[in-house]
Motif scaffolding. Structure first.
Motif, mmCIF file in Angstrom:
data_model
loop_
_atom_site.group_PDB
_atom_site.id
_atom_site.type_symbol
_atom_site.label_atom_id
_atom_site.label_comp_id
_atom_site.label_asym_id
_atom_site.label_seq_id
_atom_site.Cartn_x
_atom_site.Cartn_y
_atom_site.Cartn_z
ATOM 1 N N ARG A 178 11.251 7.255 6.624
ATOM 2 C CA ARG A 178 10.547 6.195 6.683
ATOM 3 C C ARG A 178 11.004 5.264 6.255
ATOM 4 O O ARG A 178 11.855 4.911 4.668
ATOM 5 C CB ARG A 178 9.360 6.608 5.511
ATOM 6 C CG ARG A 178 8.381 5.605 5.794
ATOM 7 C CD ARG A 178 6.544 5.503 4.939
ATOM 8 N NE ARG A 178 6.034 4.974 5.640
ATOM 9 C CZ ARG A 178 5.183 4.594 6.022
ATOM 10 N NH1 ARG A 178 5.108 6.118 6.850
ATOM 11 N NH2 ARG A 178 3.686 4.753 6.289
ATOM 12 N N ARG A 179 11.301 4.225 6.835
ATOM 13 C CA ARG A 179 11.997 2.661 6.989
ATOM 14 C C ARG A 179 11.618 1.823 6.108
ATOM 15 O O ARG A 179 12.284 0.685 6.192
ATOM 16 C CB ARG A 179 12.929 2.392 8.007
ATOM 17 C CG ARG A 179 13.957 3.982 8.010
ATOM 18 C CD ARG A 179 14.370 3.211 9.188
ATOM 19 N NE ARG A 179 15.367 4.353 9.841
ATOM 20 C CZ ARG A 179 16.428 4.846 9.209
ATOM 21 N NH1 ARG A 179 17.037 4.043 8.291
ATOM 22 N NH2 ARG A 179 17.246 6.082 9.687
ATOM 23 N N VAL A 180 10.146 1.644 5.787
ATOM 24 C CA VAL A 180 9.262 0.526 5.926
ATOM 25 C C VAL A 180 9.078 0.785 4.509
ATOM 26 O O VAL A 180 8.042 1.682 4.331
ATOM 27 C CB VAL A 180 8.035 0.558 6.860
ATOM 28 C CG1 VAL A 180 8.784 -0.120 8.399
ATOM 29 C CG2 VAL A 180 7.236 1.302 7.071
ATOM 30 N N ASP A 181 8.536 -0.056 3.866
ATOM 31 C CA ASP A 181 7.641 -0.258 2.289
ATOM 32 C C ASP A 181 6.208 -0.610 3.307
ATOM 33 O O ASP A 181 5.346 -1.512 3.937
ATOM 34 C CB ASP A 181 8.260 -1.600 1.775
ATOM 35 C CG ASP A 181 8.701 -1.610 0.943
ATOM 36 O OD1 ASP A 181 9.835 -0.719 0.895
ATOM 37 O OD2 ASP A 181 9.665 -2.545 1.227
ATOM 38 N N GLY A 182 4.817 0.929 1.868
ATOM 39 C CA GLY A 182 3.985 0.294 2.615
ATOM 40 C C GLY A 182 3.512 0.773 4.011
ATOM 41 O O GLY A 182 4.207 2.085 4.223
ATOM 42 N N VAL A 208 0.988 -1.523 0.037
ATOM 43 C CA VAL A 208 0.004 0.117 0.015
ATOM 44 C C VAL A 208 0.874 1.222 0.209
ATOM 45 O O VAL A 208 1.457 1.243 0.876
ATOM 46 C CB VAL A 208 -0.649 -0.316 1.058
ATOM 47 C CG1 VAL A 208 -2.347 1.229 1.338
ATOM 48 C CG2 VAL A 208 -1.895 -1.108 1.312
ATOM 49 N N ASP A 209 0.532 1.970 -0.601
ATOM 50 C CA ASP A 209 1.017 3.601 -1.023
ATOM 51 C C ASP A 209 0.865 4.448 0.845
ATOM 52 O O ASP A 209 -0.086 5.225 0.152
ATOM 53 C CB ASP A 209 0.783 4.123 -2.415
ATOM 54 C CG ASP A 209 1.713 5.317 -2.033
ATOM 55 O OD1 ASP A 209 2.702 6.031 -1.770
ATOM 56 O OD2 ASP A 209 1.564 6.354 -3.826
ATOM 57 N N PRO A 210 1.437 4.800 1.185
ATOM 58 C CA PRO A 210 0.995 5.333 2.020
ATOM 59 C C PRO A 210 0.292 6.830 1.446
ATOM 60 O O PRO A 210 -0.928 7.251 2.502
ATOM 61 C CB PRO A 210 2.418 6.459 3.324
ATOM 62 C CG PRO A 210 3.272 4.768 2.690
ATOM 63 C CD PRO A 210 2.780 4.092 1.267
ATOM 64 N N SER A 211 0.483 7.694 0.692
ATOM 65 C CA SER A 211 0.407 8.305 0.260
ATOM 66 C C SER A 211 -0.986 8.219 -0.368
ATOM 67 O O SER A 211 -2.172 9.242 0.143
ATOM 68 C CB SER A 211 1.186 9.579 -1.319
ATOM 69 O OG SER A 211 0.670 8.033 -2.340
ATOM 70 N N ALA A 212 -2.054 6.816 -0.658
ATOM 71 C CA ALA A 212 -3.135 6.727 -1.415
ATOM 72 C C ALA A 212 -3.809 6.763 -0.415
ATOM 73 O O ALA A 212 -4.858 6.820 -0.494
ATOM 74 C CB ALA A 212 -2.785 5.505 -2.177
ATOM 75 N N VAL A 213 -3.347 6.705 1.198
ATOM 76 C CA VAL A 213 -4.420 7.241 1.736
ATOM 77 C C VAL A 213 -4.069 8.302 3.442
ATOM 78 O O VAL A 213 -4.554 8.004 4.272
ATOM 79 C CB VAL A 213 -4.020 5.660 3.074
ATOM 80 C CG1 VAL A 213 -4.602 3.545 1.974
ATOM 81 C CG2 VAL A 213 -3.202 5.724 3.428
ATOM 82 N N GLY A 214 -3.271 9.013 2.256
ATOM 83 C CA GLY A 214 -3.643 10.709 3.236
ATOM 84 C C GLY A 214 -2.987 10.826 4.092
ATOM 85 O O GLY A 214 -2.493 11.559 5.023
ATOM 86 N N ILE A 215 -1.165 9.667 3.613
ATOM 87 C CA ILE A 215 -0.261 9.491 4.747
ATOM 88 C C ILE A 215 1.338 9.860 4.190
ATOM 89 O O ILE A 215 1.370 9.414 3.193
ATOM 90 C CB ILE A 215 -0.097 8.606 5.128
ATOM 91 C CG1 ILE A 215 -1.209 7.387 6.289
ATOM 92 C CG2 ILE A 215 1.494 8.519 6.373
ATOM 93 C CD1 ILE A 215 -0.779 6.348 6.996
ATOM 94 N N SER A 216 1.435 11.354 4.733
ATOM 95 C CA SER A 216 2.908 11.871 4.169
ATOM 96 C C SER A 216 4.292 10.701 4.424
ATOM 97 O O SER A 216 3.937 10.332 5.313
ATOM 98 C CB SER A 216 3.393 12.973 4.338
ATOM 99 O OG SER A 216 3.490 13.207 6.016
#
Length: 280
Positions: free
Chosen positions: A28-32, A15-23
């Protein structure tokens, strides 16, 4: 063979964080998404979600599963897989024992202008027509298409789109493992492929699930050359997981001429042998 915790971890990483409103920034050291982000977005406590990913929480409610499917942006196939994994402890289905009906075999015999096979949920070829044997160069009952792909043919074999085929097959086996978690023969096949193929191990770790329905399938036959065919998978309505698979050529195409030439070969020239039904 498959578990809810592992599936949640792999879907979260997509999951792309920006797609759910998270900048997201460079720190950031984790994928998704992080675990706490999934918990917050799905409306469950962080502790409960952590226990889900650690396999310590059992029987999540339908509401929780619906929320997780929404946050993780699961498609219809993945959503059904998630629900099956969550219910495995509640209901453990017996491995199906199955043989094709005589009437179904008669249908297979009616397909004369295209390779056609009956394949069970483990991807064993249970029966096949003459053109299928000529295409694969072997007797139809008695071989497994996943084993053939990963351990026998690999990228130098009959499959012109070998890499794409491996993606499809592993995603199909992942889906099947979720439906039949107590099938020892399926578990043994997956173990054999994991031991024998590094590519299978890498793809299996991705936990992708996908149903096979239809699409392009290209083969390199040693005598005929390239055959660009269309594969249609017809799921049998008996709930066994078995499928009738037909490989057709577009009218007037080089592949149609190739299949006609393939049909003119003798069984001896192609290396096929007689055979009818595999005990599935």
């Amino acid at each position: 063979m498959d578990d809810l915790a592992g599936f949640l971890r792999t879907r979260r990483s997509r999951v792309d964080p920006s797609a759910v409103g998270i900048s997201a920034d460079s720190r950031r050291r984790v994928d998704g998404l992080r675990r706490e982000e999934v918990a917050h977005l799905s409306g469950v406590s962080v502790d409960y979600y952590v226990r889900l990913e650690q396999g310590r929480a059992t029987q999540p409610s339908e509401q929780v599963l619906d929320a997780l499917a929404r946050v993780l942006d699961l498609d219809e196939i993945e959503r059904g897989h998630l629900y099956r994994l969550a219910r495995q402890r509640r209901h453990r289905a017996k491995p199906p024992g199955w043989r094709p009906r005589a009437e179904l075999l008669r249908v297979l015999d009616l397909v004369t202008g295209a390779p056609a096979m009956i394949i069970n949920h483990r991807m064993d070829v249970v029966a096949g027509n003459r053109l299928a044997g000529l295409l694969y160069g072997r007797g139809m009952p008695g071989f497994n298409t996943a084993r053939h792909l990963f351990l026998e043919e690999a990228e130098r074999g009959i499959y012109a789109d070998w890499e794409q085929c491996t993606l499809d097959v592993v995603a199909h086996l992942r889906l099947t493992a979720g439906k039949h978690p107590d099938d020892p023969r399926l578990a043994a096949l997956i173990g054999e492929l994991a031991i024998g193929s590094e590519r299978f191990r890498r793809l299996w770790a991705r936990a992708d699930v996908r149903a096979r329905t239809h699409g392009r399938k290209a083969y390199r036959h040693p005598l005929i050359g390239l055959l660009e065919l269309h594969q249609e998978n017809f799921a049998l309505p008996d709930g066994s997981g078995a499928e009738l698979l037909v490989l057709s050529a577009a009218p007037g195409s080089p592949a149609e001429d190739g299949l006609r030439l393939l049909g003119a070969l003798s069984d001896g020239a192609s290396g096929t042998s007689a055979g009818r039904v595999l005990n599935a």
